[in-house]
Design an enzyme around this catalytic site. Structure first.
Site, short mmCIF file in Angstrom:
data_model
loop_
_atom_site.label_atom_id
_atom_site.label_comp_id
_atom_site.label_asym_id
_atom_site.label_seq_id
_atom_site.Cartn_x
_atom_site.Cartn_y
_atom_site.Cartn_z
CE LYS A 213 -4.42 -0.41 2.19
NZ LYS A 213 -5.22 -0.52 3.40
CB ALA B 247 -0.80 6.81 14.47
CE LYS C 125 4.61 10.67 23.48
NZ LYS C 125 5.28 11.70 24.26
P1 NAD Z 1 -1.47 -0.90 11.54
O1 NAD Z 1 -0.56 -2.01 11.88
O2 NAD Z 1 -1.17 -0.03 10.38
O3 NAD Z 1 -1.64 0.05 12.84
C1 NAD Z 1 -1.74 -0.49 14.14
C2 NAD Z 1 -2.24 0.57 15.11
O4 NAD Z 1 -2.53 -0.08 16.36
C3 NAD Z 1 -1.22 1.67 15.42
O5 NAD Z 1 -1.90 2.88 15.65
C4 NAD Z 1 -0.57 1.16 16.71
O6 NAD Z 1 0.02 2.18 17.47
C5 NAD Z 1 -1.79 0.58 17.40
N1 NAD Z 1 -1.47 -0.39 18.44
C6 NAD Z 1 -0.82 -1.57 18.29
N2 NAD Z 1 -0.73 -2.21 19.48
C7 NAD Z 1 -1.34 -1.41 20.39
C8 NAD Z 1 -1.57 -1.51 21.80
N3 NAD Z 1 -1.16 -2.57 22.50
N4 NAD Z 1 -2.24 -0.51 22.40
C9 NAD Z 1 -2.67 0.58 21.69
N5 NAD Z 1 -2.48 0.72 20.37
C10 NAD Z 1 -1.82 -0.25 19.73
O7 NAD Z 1 -2.91 -1.57 11.39
P2 NAD Z 1 -4.17 -1.03 10.56
O8 NAD Z 1 -4.12 -1.59 9.20
O9 NAD Z 1 -4.29 0.44 10.73
O10 NAD Z 1 -5.37 -1.77 11.31
C11 NAD Z 1 -5.85 -1.33 12.57
C12 NAD Z 1 -7.18 -2.02 12.85
O11 NAD Z 1 -8.15 -1.62 11.88
C13 NAD Z 1 -7.09 -3.54 12.76
O12 NAD Z 1 -7.88 -4.08 13.77
C14 NAD Z 1 -7.68 -3.87 11.41
O13 NAD Z 1 -8.32 -5.12 11.36
C15 NAD Z 1 -8.71 -2.77 11.25
N6 NAD Z 1 -8.98 -2.43 9.84
C16 NAD Z 1 -10.26 -2.43 9.44
C17 NAD Z 1 -10.58 -2.07 8.15
C18 NAD Z 1 -12.02 -2.06 7.73
O14 NAD Z 1 -12.30 -1.95 6.54
N7 NAD Z 1 -12.95 -2.15 8.66
C19 NAD Z 1 -9.57 -1.70 7.25
C20 NAD Z 1 -8.25 -1.72 7.69
C21 NAD Z 1 -7.97 -2.08 9.00
#
Ligand code: NAD
Length: 287
Positions: free
Chosen positions: A73, A134, A159
Site C-alpha cells: 500500500k 496512527a 508512543k
Molecule cells: P497498523 O498495523 O497499520 O496500525 C496499528 C495501530 O494499532 C497503530 O496505531 C498502533 O500504534 C496501534 N497499536 C498496536 N498495538 C497497540 C496496543 N497494544 N495498544 C494501543 N495501540 C496499539 O494496522 P491497521 O491496518 O491500521 O489496522 C488497525 C485495525 O483496523 C485492525 O484491527 C484492522 O483489522 C482494522 N482495519 C479495518 C478495516 C475495515 O475496513 N474495517 C480496514 C483496515 C484495517
C-alpha cells in the site's frame, strides 16, 4: 459450456502478500454476479519485490484496475501515473484504476469509513471527533474526515513506531485542511477522557480488540462514555469488541468495522465499474 467467464470478461486484481485469506474476491465477484457485470476479481500474491512488474502487468494485460494491500500500500505510488488527493496525503494506495494505460492510485478506506457513518445516519461533518490510532486504517480515516469537513479532531496513539506517522498526519491535515487537529499520548487516560467528553464521536482505529489484543479496550471503563456519544471500531473480527461492549452498556450508538470494509470495497467497485455494489444484498452476505 460455462459462460460466466468469456473472452470479453474484464479482470480486476488484488495485489498483496499474504492474501489467500482475503474476503475481497468473494465480495466483489458476488457483486458482479448480482449485477450481471462481466468482470472477474482475482487475488495475486505480490510482494514489494514483484510489485513493479505486477503494475506493468496491469497496463500490458489491460486490467481494469486492482486493489492493493499490505505490504504494497505505501510502496505502489511510485509506479503509478497519478494519485488522488487523499492517497497523496495518506502516502498509501489501496485501489488502482486503469484508464487506457494511465494508472491512478486512490485510497478508499477513509471514504469507506465516512460512507458507513452516513449509512448509519451519523453526521460528523462540522463536529469534533476523537480517534485512537496512527496506522494505515486510522490515517486514512483521519485524512478523509479532515478533507470532508470534520471541524476538530483529537488523535491519540501510544508512543510506538506509529507515533512519528501521527506527527506527519497532523502536519498534513494542518497544512491542507481547516480541521483543528491535535495529537496526544493514548496512555494519558485523563486527557483521553477530557477529549472524548466534548466529542460527538469516538473512533477506535488501532489493533486493540482483535487478536492478539482481543478482549482489550483503549478505554479503562465506561465512565469515559455517555449515552449521546457515538462509538465506532474499525475491527470487524470479532464483530463485537470489548470497546463496543462497553459502549453498548453505556447506551451509546455503536458501529463496528464491517461497514467500513463494505463501503471501501464499494468505493473501489464504483471507480472501476461506474456502479455501486448491491449494498443491502452485500450486507446480508457479509454479516
Ligand atoms: P497498523 O498495523 O497499520 O496500525 C496499528 C495501530 O494499532 C497503530 O496505531 C498502533 O500504534 C496501534 N497499536 C498496536 N498495538 C497497540 C496496543 N497494544 N495498544 C494501543 N495501540 C496499539 O494496522 P491497521 O491496518 O491500521 O489496522 C488497525 C485495525 O483496523 C485492525 O484491527 C484492522 O483489522 C482494522 N482495519 C479495518 C478495516 C475495515 O475496513 N474495517 C480496514 C483496515 C484495517
Amino acid at each position: 459450456m460455462a459462460e460466466r467467464i468469456t473472452g470479453h470478461t474484464e479482470l480486476i486484481g488484488l495485489m498483496a502478500y499474504p492474501i489467500r485469506h482475503s474476503s475481497s474476491p468473494a465480495m466483489h465477484n458476488e457483486a458482479f454476479a448480482q449485477l450481471g457485470l462481466d468482470y472477474a476479481y482475482l487475488a495475486f500474491e505480490v510482494t514489494n519485490e514483484t510489485l513493479e512488474d505486477a503494475v506493468k502487468g496491469i497496463r500490458a494485460l489491460q486490467l481494469k484496475g486492482s486493489n492493493v494491500s499490505m505490504p504494497n500500500k505505501t510502496v505502489v505510488g511510485q509506479y503509478l501515473d497519478e494519485l488522488s488527493p487523499a492517497a497523496k496525503l495518506c502516502g498509501a494506495v489501496n485501489t488502482i484504476v486503469n484508464e487506457n494505460g494511465k494508472l491512478t492510485g486512490h485510497i478508499t478506506d477513509g471514504i469507506g469509513y465516512m460512507a458507513s457513518l452516513k449509512d448509519n445516519g451519523i453526521d460528523v461533518i462540522g463536529k469534533k471527533m476523537t480517534i485512537a490510532g496512527a496506522g494505515g486504517a486510522a490515517t486514512a480515516i483521519e485524512i478523509q474526515a479532515a478533507l470532508d469537513g470534520v471541524k476538530e479532531m483529537s488523535i491519540f496513539n501510544i508512543k510506538d513506531k506509529f507515533w512519528e506517522n501521527a506527527e506527519k498526519t497532523i502536519e498534513k491535515i494542518r497544512s491542507n485542511t481547516d480541521c483543528v487537529v491535535n495529537l496526544y499520548d493514548l496512555d494519558d487516560k485523563d486527557k483521553l477522557k477530557e477529549e472524548i467528553a466534548d466529542s460527538y464521536l469516538f473512533a477506535q482505529a488501532t489493533g486493540v480488540g482483535m487478536k492478539p489484543l482481543e478482549g482489550q479496550s483503549v478505554i479503562p471503563d465506561i465512565s469515559f462514555l455517555r449515552p449521546d456519544l457515538i462509538v465506532t471500531d474499525t475491527v470487524y473480527a470479532p464483530r463485537q469488541t470489548k470497546l463496543l461492549e462497553q459502549a453498548e452498556e453505556a447506551g451509546c450508538k455503536c458501529m463496528n468495522g464491517l461497514g467500513m470494509m463494505l463501503f471501501q470495497g464499494d468505493a473501489a467497485f464504483h471507480l472501476w465499474t461506474g456502479k455501486h455494489m448491491p449494498l443491502e444484498h452485500m450486507k446480508k452476505v457479509l454479516d
